[in-house]
Write a protein that holds these residues in place. Sequence first.
Motif, mmCIF file in Angstrom:
data_model
loop_
_atom_site.group_PDB
_atom_site.id
_atom_site.type_symbol
_atom_site.label_atom_id
_atom_site.label_comp_id
_atom_site.label_asym_id
_atom_site.label_seq_id
_atom_site.Cartn_x
_atom_site.Cartn_y
_atom_site.Cartn_z
ATOM 1 N N VAL A 258 0.851 -1.189 0.000
ATOM 2 C CA VAL A 258 0.000 0.000 0.000
ATOM 3 C C VAL A 258 0.888 1.242 0.000
ATOM 4 C CG1 VAL A 258 -1.763 1.288 1.252
ATOM 5 C CG2 VAL A 258 -1.828 -1.205 1.239
ATOM 6 N N ASN A 259 0.701 2.110 -0.993
ATOM 7 C CA ASN A 259 1.410 3.380 -1.070
ATOM 8 C C ASN A 259 0.417 4.494 -0.766
ATOM 9 O OD1 ASN A 259 3.701 1.995 -2.147
ATOM 10 N ND2 ASN A 259 2.729 2.049 -4.150
ATOM 11 N N VAL A 260 0.690 5.278 0.280
ATOM 12 C CA VAL A 260 -0.194 6.383 0.633
ATOM 13 C C VAL A 260 0.537 7.689 0.353
ATOM 14 C CG1 VAL A 260 -1.496 7.498 2.480
ATOM 15 C CG2 VAL A 260 -1.335 5.014 2.406
ATOM 16 N N GLN A 261 -0.115 8.549 -0.417
ATOM 17 C CA GLN A 261 0.459 9.860 -0.727
ATOM 18 C C GLN A 261 -0.536 10.923 -0.298
ATOM 19 O OE1 GLN A 261 1.508 9.975 -4.857
ATOM 20 N NE2 GLN A 261 2.721 8.129 -4.735
ATOM 21 N N SER A 262 -0.047 11.873 0.475
ATOM 22 C CA SER A 262 -0.913 12.972 0.914
ATOM 23 C C SER A 262 -0.411 14.260 0.280
ATOM 24 C CB SER A 262 -0.910 13.087 2.430
ATOM 25 O OG SER A 262 0.399 13.297 2.898
ATOM 26 N N VAL A 263 -1.352 15.084 -0.160
ATOM 27 C CA VAL A 263 -1.012 16.321 -0.842
ATOM 28 C C VAL A 263 -1.200 17.487 0.134
ATOM 29 C CG1 VAL A 263 -1.569 17.806 -2.801
ATOM 30 C CG2 VAL A 263 -1.766 15.323 -3.022
ATOM 31 N N ASN A 264 -0.137 18.210 0.400
ATOM 32 C CA ASN A 264 -0.126 19.432 1.220
ATOM 33 C C ASN A 264 -0.428 19.218 2.701
ATOM 34 O OD1 ASN A 264 0.449 20.907 -1.106
ATOM 35 N ND2 ASN A 264 -1.709 21.286 -1.534
ATOM 36 N N PHE A 265 -0.273 18.019 3.215
ATOM 37 C CA PHE A 265 -0.394 17.780 4.657
ATOM 38 C C PHE A 265 0.279 16.461 4.998
ATOM 39 C CE2 PHE A 265 -3.894 15.351 3.041
ATOM 40 C CZ PHE A 265 -4.080 14.328 3.942
ATOM 41 N N ASN A 266 0.540 16.252 6.287
ATOM 42 C CA ASN A 266 1.157 15.018 6.761
ATOM 43 C C ASN A 266 0.085 14.103 7.344
ATOM 44 O OD1 ASN A 266 3.760 15.861 6.103
ATOM 45 N ND2 ASN A 266 3.969 16.947 8.052
ATOM 46 N N VAL A 267 0.164 12.830 7.003
ATOM 47 C CA VAL A 267 -0.809 11.845 7.470
ATOM 48 C C VAL A 267 -0.332 11.288 8.805
ATOM 49 C CG1 VAL A 267 -1.976 9.694 6.894
ATOM 50 C CG2 VAL A 267 -1.262 11.225 5.080
ATOM 51 N N ASP A 268 -1.260 11.167 9.771
ATOM 52 C CA ASP A 268 -0.877 10.563 11.042
ATOM 53 C C ASP A 268 -0.926 9.039 10.939
ATOM 54 O OD1 ASP A 268 -3.640 10.421 10.946
ATOM 55 O OD2 ASP A 268 -3.873 10.616 13.117
ATOM 56 N N GLN A 269 -0.258 8.384 11.858
ATOM 57 C CA GLN A 269 -0.100 6.929 11.808
ATOM 58 C C GLN A 269 -1.432 6.205 11.961
ATOM 59 O OE1 GLN A 269 2.815 5.473 10.983
ATOM 60 N NE2 GLN A 269 1.661 3.566 10.874
ATOM 61 N N LYS A 270 -2.367 6.769 12.742
ATOM 62 C CA LYS A 270 -3.664 6.120 12.933
ATOM 63 C C LYS A 270 -4.411 5.998 11.609
ATOM 64 C CE LYS A 270 -6.132 8.130 16.032
ATOM 65 N NZ LYS A 270 -6.850 8.718 17.175
ATOM 66 N N LEU A 271 -4.358 7.038 10.789
ATOM 67 C CA LEU A 271 -5.030 6.998 9.494
ATOM 68 C C LEU A 271 -4.350 5.990 8.567
ATOM 69 C CD1 LEU A 271 -7.225 8.049 7.637
ATOM 70 C CD2 LEU A 271 -5.725 9.948 7.016
ATOM 71 N N LEU A 272 -3.024 5.939 8.598
ATOM 72 C CA LEU A 272 -2.295 4.952 7.779
ATOM 73 C C LEU A 272 -2.670 3.526 8.173
ATOM 74 C CD1 LEU A 272 1.263 6.561 7.665
ATOM 75 C CD2 LEU A 272 -0.385 6.422 5.800
ATOM 76 N N ASP A 273 -2.748 3.274 9.466
ATOM 77 C CA ASP A 273 -3.132 1.939 9.951
ATOM 78 C C ASP A 273 -4.561 1.599 9.544
ATOM 79 O OD1 ASP A 273 -0.634 1.720 11.079
ATOM 80 O OD2 ASP A 273 -1.303 2.273 13.108
ATOM 81 N N PHE A 274 -5.456 2.578 9.650
ATOM 82 C CA PHE A 274 -6.855 2.393 9.266
ATOM 83 C C PHE A 274 -6.959 2.005 7.792
ATOM 84 C CE2 PHE A 274 -10.820 4.172 7.576
ATOM 85 C CZ PHE A 274 -11.748 3.543 8.400
ATOM 86 N N ILE A 275 -6.225 2.727 6.940
ATOM 87 C CA ILE A 275 -6.238 2.449 5.504
ATOM 88 C C ILE A 275 -5.704 1.051 5.220
ATOM 89 C CG2 ILE A 275 -5.189 3.111 3.297
ATOM 90 C CD1 ILE A 275 -5.314 6.044 4.332
ATOM 91 N N GLN A 276 -4.612 0.669 5.884
ATOM 92 C CA GLN A 276 -4.009 -0.652 5.673
ATOM 93 C C GLN A 276 -4.978 -1.766 6.063
ATOM 94 O OE1 GLN A 276 -0.664 -1.297 4.511
ATOM 95 N NE2 GLN A 276 -1.510 -3.344 4.303
#
Length: 100
Positions: A3-21
């Motif tokens: 899974v590759n997550v790219q955010s435009v103009n902001f930083n993603v927190d780890q909770k959101l990355l885990d949720f997406i995964q």
Amino acid sequence: MKVNVQSVNFNVDQKLLDFIQVKLDKLENYYDKIIYADVFLKVQNTSEKENKITEILLSIPGGDLMVKKTCRKFEECVDECISTLQRQIVRKKEKMNAHV
């Protein structure tokens, strides 16, 4: 699945990355040959409350599946994208099985 997550103009927190995964891993219950998923998270600069955009590109053998949703929260967008991708995967598998 990668899974590759790219955010435009902001930083993603780890909770959101885990949720997406976790959500994307559930798609493997429907189709186990998923190669990778590209997730693009964007925030629109508008006065509307629904300004979060999520795009998911799912790479599977025989072509890619793409979904784009706009919601109030990224979690809501990811949920909607996953349910749409789930329907697309099931439909694609039915077509593939019909040709065999």
